[in-house]
Write an enzyme that holds these catalytic residues in place. Structure first.
Site, PDB file in Angstrom:
ATOM      1  N   THR A 139      -2.274  15.111   9.395  1.00 14.14           N
ATOM      2  CA  THR A 139      -2.201  14.359   8.201  1.00 14.14           C
ATOM      3  C   THR A 139      -3.534  14.133   7.512  1.00 14.14           C
ATOM      4  OG1 THR A 139      -1.401  12.548   6.648  1.00 14.14           O
ATOM      5  CG2 THR A 139      -1.107  12.325   9.046  1.00 14.14           C
ATOM      6  N   ILE A 140      -3.852  14.384   6.304  1.00 13.06           N
ATOM      7  CA  ILE A 140      -5.322  13.838   6.158  1.00 13.06           C
ATOM      8  C   ILE A 140      -5.391  12.363   6.032  1.00 13.06           C
ATOM      9  CG2 ILE A 140      -6.011  15.870   4.952  1.00 13.06           C
ATOM     10  CD1 ILE A 140      -5.735  14.264   2.347  1.00 13.06           C
ATOM     11  N   ASP A 141      -4.005  11.652   5.613  1.00  9.84           N
ATOM     12  CA  ASP A 141      -3.948  10.393   5.554  1.00  9.84           C
ATOM     13  C   ASP A 141      -3.991   9.426   6.739  1.00  9.84           C
ATOM     14  OD1 ASP A 141      -3.131  11.433   2.966  1.00  9.84           O
ATOM     15  OD2 ASP A 141      -1.103  11.205   3.544  1.00  9.84           O
ATOM     16  N   ARG A 176     -26.598   4.113 -12.474  1.00 17.47           N
ATOM     17  CA  ARG A 176     -25.029   3.998 -12.857  1.00 17.47           C
ATOM     18  C   ARG A 176     -24.304   3.492 -11.651  1.00 17.47           C
ATOM     19  NH1 ARG A 176     -24.190  10.002 -15.485  1.00 17.47           N
ATOM     20  NH2 ARG A 176     -24.413   9.229 -17.570  1.00 17.47           N
ATOM     21  N   MET A 183      -8.067  10.164  -1.535  1.00 11.86           N
ATOM     22  CA  MET A 183      -6.742  10.631  -1.408  1.00 11.86           C
ATOM     23  C   MET A 183      -6.280   9.514  -0.012  1.00 11.86           C
ATOM     24  SD  MET A 183      -5.463  14.615  -1.435  1.00 11.86           S
ATOM     25  CE  MET A 183      -4.999  15.293  -3.016  1.00 11.86           C
ATOM     26  N   ARG A 185      -2.758   8.711   0.404  1.00 10.73           N
ATOM     27  CA  ARG A 185      -1.055   8.373   0.256  1.00 10.73           C
ATOM     28  C   ARG A 185      -1.276   6.694   0.289  1.00 10.73           C
ATOM     29  NH1 ARG A 185       3.668  11.854  -0.211  1.00 10.73           N
ATOM     30  NH2 ARG A 185       2.061  13.331   0.263  1.00 10.73           N
ATOM     31  N   GLU A 236      -6.425   6.178  -3.438  1.00 12.27           N
ATOM     32  CA  GLU A 236      -5.432   6.729  -4.868  1.00 12.27           C
ATOM     33  C   GLU A 236      -4.265   5.769  -4.877  1.00 12.27           C
ATOM     34  OE1 GLU A 236      -4.008  10.555  -3.982  1.00 12.27           O
ATOM     35  OE2 GLU A 236      -3.100   9.942  -2.103  1.00 12.27           O
ATOM     36  N   ARG A 277     -19.451   5.840 -13.976  1.00  6.87           N
ATOM     37  CA  ARG A 277     -18.523   6.918 -13.810  1.00  6.87           C
ATOM     38  C   ARG A 277     -17.663   7.105 -12.742  1.00  6.87           C
ATOM     39  NH1 ARG A 277     -20.785   7.261 -18.379  1.00  6.87           N
ATOM     40  NH2 ARG A 277     -22.110   8.852 -19.213  1.00  6.87           N
ATOM     41  N   HIS A 283      -7.822  17.453  -4.065  1.00  6.03           N
ATOM     42  CA  HIS A 283      -7.365  18.627  -2.924  1.00  6.03           C
ATOM     43  C   HIS A 283      -8.672  19.177  -2.433  1.00  6.03           C
ATOM     44  CE1 HIS A 283      -3.540  17.992  -5.203  1.00  6.03           C
ATOM     45  NE2 HIS A 283      -3.025  18.216  -3.901  1.00  6.03           N
TER      46      HIS A 283
HETATM   47  O1  F6P Z   1      -0.130  13.602   2.411  1.00  4.28           O
HETATM   48  C1  F6P Z   1      -1.270  14.286   1.977  1.00  4.28           C
HETATM   49  C2  F6P Z   1      -1.466  14.161   0.510  1.00  4.28           C
HETATM   50  O2  F6P Z   1      -2.851  14.938   0.186  1.00  4.28           O
HETATM   51  C3  F6P Z   1      -1.899  12.722   0.064  1.00  4.28           C
HETATM   52  O3  F6P Z   1      -3.100  12.281   0.374  1.00  4.28           O
HETATM   53  C4  F6P Z   1      -1.862  13.025  -1.355  1.00  4.28           C
HETATM   54  O4  F6P Z   1      -1.002  11.639  -2.118  1.00  4.28           O
HETATM   55  C5  F6P Z   1      -0.652  14.064  -1.521  1.00  4.28           C
HETATM   56  O5  F6P Z   1      -0.485  14.663  -0.397  1.00  4.28           O
HETATM   57  C6  F6P Z   1      -0.683  15.004  -2.512  1.00  4.28           C
HETATM   58  O6  F6P Z   1       0.293  15.868  -2.532  1.00  4.28           O
HETATM   59  P1  F6P Z   1       0.365  17.262  -3.542  1.00  4.28           P
HETATM   60  O7  F6P Z   1      -0.425  18.307  -2.631  1.00  4.28           O
HETATM   61  O8  F6P Z   1       1.721  17.468  -3.683  1.00  4.28           O
HETATM   62  O9  F6P Z   1      -0.305  17.035  -4.837  1.00  4.28           O
END
Ligand code: F6P
Length: 361
Positions: A139-141, A176, A183, A185, A236, A277, A283
């Site tokens: 998981t990237i999270d 700026r 990301m 989650r 996010e 900005r 992704h």
């Molecule tokens: O859990 C990995 C993740 O990339 C989160 O960081 C992000 O909130 C979510 O999945 C995005 O999900 P999806 O690919 O369904 O847009």
């Protein structure tokens, strides 16, 4: 050791390093004379009749697959099998179909590569249907407990850090404030690591309450030193200071975090008068070639998963702890969700370096 047939699937959101893990499982299994069956698009492949599979041979996984992003098996983060959404709008428990497909394929064990959500589902299926499950964390999270790192996190942070490297010169050229929304989650690990590695002035994460005044104070302080730009990294899942959560509705009514960067952009402009900005990385953090570190842990996890199967140790997750790959009960990893510890040394490091979390004073 008798010849075994094992299954492998990738589940939940993709990330860089999944192919390296698949390759490692296939090579380690091949070494034992076992056959590896790749299940396509996670559990969705098992709903098909016949199941959508691909026999994975060591010879087919040449030296290129290790370097490739995505997952050669495909994946999905939809289709909860215990309440599967049906075309007529109702839901149905389809879990037994998956269990039957596993047994029909003659699998001795299943290697699941996923995060906490995927493992909650796979473990329930395993217990209900006698599936010999072994897990690999991705998981990237990086919010899965019991492991210092999950596949994909390092690549995501590397991509986000490079984004800051690219934003800094353009910020300096135009006087700026640049906001980078990343990301993660509900956890702020990507933002925290990126902010430190990329020299941010402000890091906002869901675990630490902030105020616009706190953010503005830091930006003004940076300007007072004579520096003409500032860098802000925001997770996010950070809410508005009022507690309102910002989400975007995608196709099929799926909601995902998004919008905090744009919100902050307007607020920072109003509070500091700075031209501001926002870049939403999205992704991009999941795709592309995996870093060496993600390839390394993916390879170690894959080899470990096959060792666990050979030893008959099931319901276990390969994890990275103290420079070693070891195994823990999957249940423990799911239970110990890992948000950013606000007293951790990385938060302390950031504060010591003068990075602001926009703290409410
Ligand atoms: O859990 C990995 C993740 O990339 C989160 O960081 C992000 O909130 C979510 O999945 C995005 O999900 P999806 O690919 O369904 O847009």
């Amino acid at each position: 050791m008798s010849k075994k047939r094992i299954g492998i699937l990738t589940s939940g959101g993709d990330c860089a390093g999944l192919n390296a893990a698949i390759r490692a499982v296939v090579l380690a299994a091949d070494n034992k004379g076992w056959e590896t069956v790749g299940i396509l698009h996670s559990t969705a492949g098992l709903f098909e009749d016949p199941p959508h599979i691909r026999i994975l041979r060591a010879d087919d996984l040449d030296g290129t697959i290790l370097r490739r992003g995505g997952t050669l098996l495909g994946t999905t983060n939809k289709g909860y099998p215990f309440a599967y959404p049906m075309p007529d709008g109702t839901t149905k428990d389809r879990s037994q179909e998956l269990i039957d497909a596993y047994h029909k394929l003659g699998l001795h064990a299943l290697v699941g590569i996923g995060g906490d959500g995927s493992f909650a589902i796979l473990r329930r299926l395993a217990q209900q249907g006698g599936i010999n499950l072994v897990g690999i964390p991705k998981t990237i999270d990086n919010d899965l407990g019991m492991t210092e790192s999950s596949i994909g996190f390092d690549t995501a942070v590397t991509v986000a850090t490079e984004a800051l490297d690219r934003l800094q010169p353009t910020a300096a050229s135009h006087d700026r404030v640049m906001i980078l929304e990343v990301m993660g989650r509900d956890a702020g690990h990507i933002a925290l690591a990126t902010g430190i590695a990329g020299g941010a002035d402000v890091i906002l994460i869901p675990e630490i309450p902030y105020s616009i005044e706190g953010v503005a104070k830091k930006i003004k302080a940076v300007k007072d030193t004579g520096r003409n730009f500032a860098l802000v990294v925001v997770s996010e899942a950070v809410k508005k200071p009022t507690g309102e959560c910002l989400q975007i509705e995608h196709s099929g009514g799926e909601k995902r975090y998004g919008g905090i960067g744009a919100y902050l952009c307007a607020q920072i402009t109003a509070a500091t008068g700075s031209e501001t900005r926002v870049t939403v990385l999205g992704h991009v953090q999941r795709g592309g070639a995996p870093t060496y570190s993600d390839r390394l842990i993916a390879s170690a996890f894959g080899a470990k998963a096959v060792e666990l199967i050979a030893a008959g140790k099931f319901d276990r997750l390969a994890v990275w702890r103290n420079r070693e790959v070891v195994d823990v009960p999957i249940e423990d990893a799911i239970k110990s969700y890992q948000a950013v510890d606000v007293n951790s040394s990385l938060v302390h490091t950031a504060r010591t370096l003068g990075i602001s979390f926009g703290d409410v004073s």
